[in-house]
Motif scaffolding. Sequence first.
Motif, PDB file in Angstrom:
ATOM      1  N   THR A 184       0.842  -1.192   0.000  1.00 52.07           N
ATOM      2  CA  THR A 184       0.000   0.000   0.000  1.00 52.07           C
ATOM      3  C   THR A 184       0.882   1.249   0.000  1.00 52.07           C
ATOM      4  OG1 THR A 184      -0.080   0.090   2.417  1.00 52.07           O
ATOM      5  CG2 THR A 184      -1.806  -1.195   1.317  1.00 52.07           C
ATOM      6  N   PRO A 185       0.359   2.375  -0.475  1.00 52.34           N
ATOM      7  CA  PRO A 185       1.136   3.623  -0.433  1.00 52.34           C
ATOM      8  C   PRO A 185       1.595   3.982   0.980  1.00 52.34           C
ATOM      9  CG  PRO A 185      -0.761   3.882  -1.867  1.00 52.34           C
ATOM     10  CD  PRO A 185      -0.920   2.558  -1.194  1.00 52.34           C
ATOM     11  N   ALA A 186       0.747   3.719   1.973  1.00 52.80           N
ATOM     12  CA  ALA A 186       1.108   4.049   3.354  1.00 52.80           C
ATOM     13  C   ALA A 186       2.325   3.249   3.819  1.00 52.80           C
ATOM     14  CB  ALA A 186      -0.077   3.785   4.281  1.00 52.80           C
ATOM     15  N   PHE A 187       2.375   1.976   3.450  1.00 54.92           N
ATOM     16  CA  PHE A 187       3.521   1.151   3.839  1.00 54.92           C
ATOM     17  C   PHE A 187       4.782   1.606   3.108  1.00 54.92           C
ATOM     18  CE2 PHE A 187       6.323  -2.546   3.536  1.00 54.92           C
ATOM     19  CZ  PHE A 187       6.366  -2.958   4.868  1.00 54.92           C
ATOM     20  N   CYS A 188       4.655   1.940   1.847  1.00 57.51           N
ATOM     21  CA  CYS A 188       5.811   2.430   1.083  1.00 57.51           C
ATOM     22  C   CYS A 188       6.394   3.687   1.713  1.00 57.51           C
ATOM     23  CB  CYS A 188       5.415   2.705  -0.366  1.00 57.51           C
ATOM     24  SG  CYS A 188       5.006   1.227  -1.326  1.00 57.51           S
ATOM     25  N   GLU A 189       5.525   4.528   2.234  1.00 54.74           N
ATOM     26  CA  GLU A 189       5.990   5.752   2.880  1.00 54.74           C
ATOM     27  C   GLU A 189       6.596   5.470   4.248  1.00 54.74           C
ATOM     28  OE1 GLU A 189       4.105  10.034   4.364  1.00 54.74           O
ATOM     29  OE2 GLU A 189       3.035   8.798   2.897  1.00 54.74           O
ATOM     30  N   ARG A 190       6.000   4.523   4.951  1.00 54.54           N
ATOM     31  CA  ARG A 190       6.437   4.205   6.318  1.00 54.54           C
ATOM     32  C   ARG A 190       7.708   3.373   6.340  1.00 54.54           C
ATOM     33  NH1 ARG A 190       2.067   2.010   7.553  1.00 54.54           N
ATOM     34  NH2 ARG A 190       2.586  -0.194   7.733  1.00 54.54           N
TER      35      ARG A 190
END
Length: 324
Positions: A223-229
């Motif tokens: 997910t985009p959130a995981f990629c950022e985190r």
Amino acid sequence: GYKRQVQYFIAESIGRILESGGQSDLRALLCEQVSVSRIRPTRLIRRSKQTGRLKAFRRPQHPKKENTMWINTHDKNRLYAQSFGDEQAPALIFCNSLGTDHTMWQPQIDALAADYRMIAYDTRGHGRSSAEGSGWTLADLGKDVISVLDGFGIESAQFCGISMGGLTGLWLAIHRAERFSRLTVSNTAAKIGNAAAWQVRAEIVRSEGMGSIADSAASRWFTPAFCERRPNTVARLTDTLRHSHAEGYAQCCAVLATADVRALVHQADVAVQVIGAKHDAVTTVADAQWLAQNLPRASLAVLPGAHIANIEATAEFNRLLRPA
């Protein structure tokens, strides 16, 4: 254990107060010997030989026993495999997804070392394993798992595979159920994608290399959130894909183009844990639900995250693998 160590520490401190006629201050005495706020479950309390005071020492970490083996397959490929943990524990073998290698299972190896003897290997055409021959089939991938188990002298095991590895697990559930007590198939389907798309992807990597596939992988896997985190984790996985063997990857694309067990899953006579992920656009929750409804002895769990659930939803994934 840790609790008993703390109890002993406090009791001895109180004993010293009583021996001194009650003149010592308990708080001062505790602070003099060791800061209780610094004690953690990974530490032990022991008396220092030099000062006679009680001190916190780091608990010794027992190294995971590791054994590396090269496995010869029925069609002259060689598979790189590693065994981790206690050889007397129940066996659990992992099977990686397309474009990754055995290191994708590190979060599980770290968390489950006390529960299993774990086998992780590079699927043919991936990692250090070879990519000999042509015309590979899903049956070849399934037979490779049996070859790895035989190589380590394991008669019965649990299995965990993701995506292409999960589809391999379905083949095993149908054709070699007697070798497994339970199989976990994650982020997979009885038929993944369509033949034309896999054939196009195979042609791309053969003509252009792995770069173009690797550049877009993160958006399919996480997910985009995981990629950022977790950018470093994502970069490590996509880097593995970027440096994968192009022909080996293409051969596995050809396997997925023809692999279809929809008409056979009702024959699987073994317990199967099906795992889907809420945001997986490659193998959807609907695919996981179909498997759970059509496998005779299936249970279903839907986790947060996208296509590589064992990494994005590690804690939830590991709980499903732990012994009951």
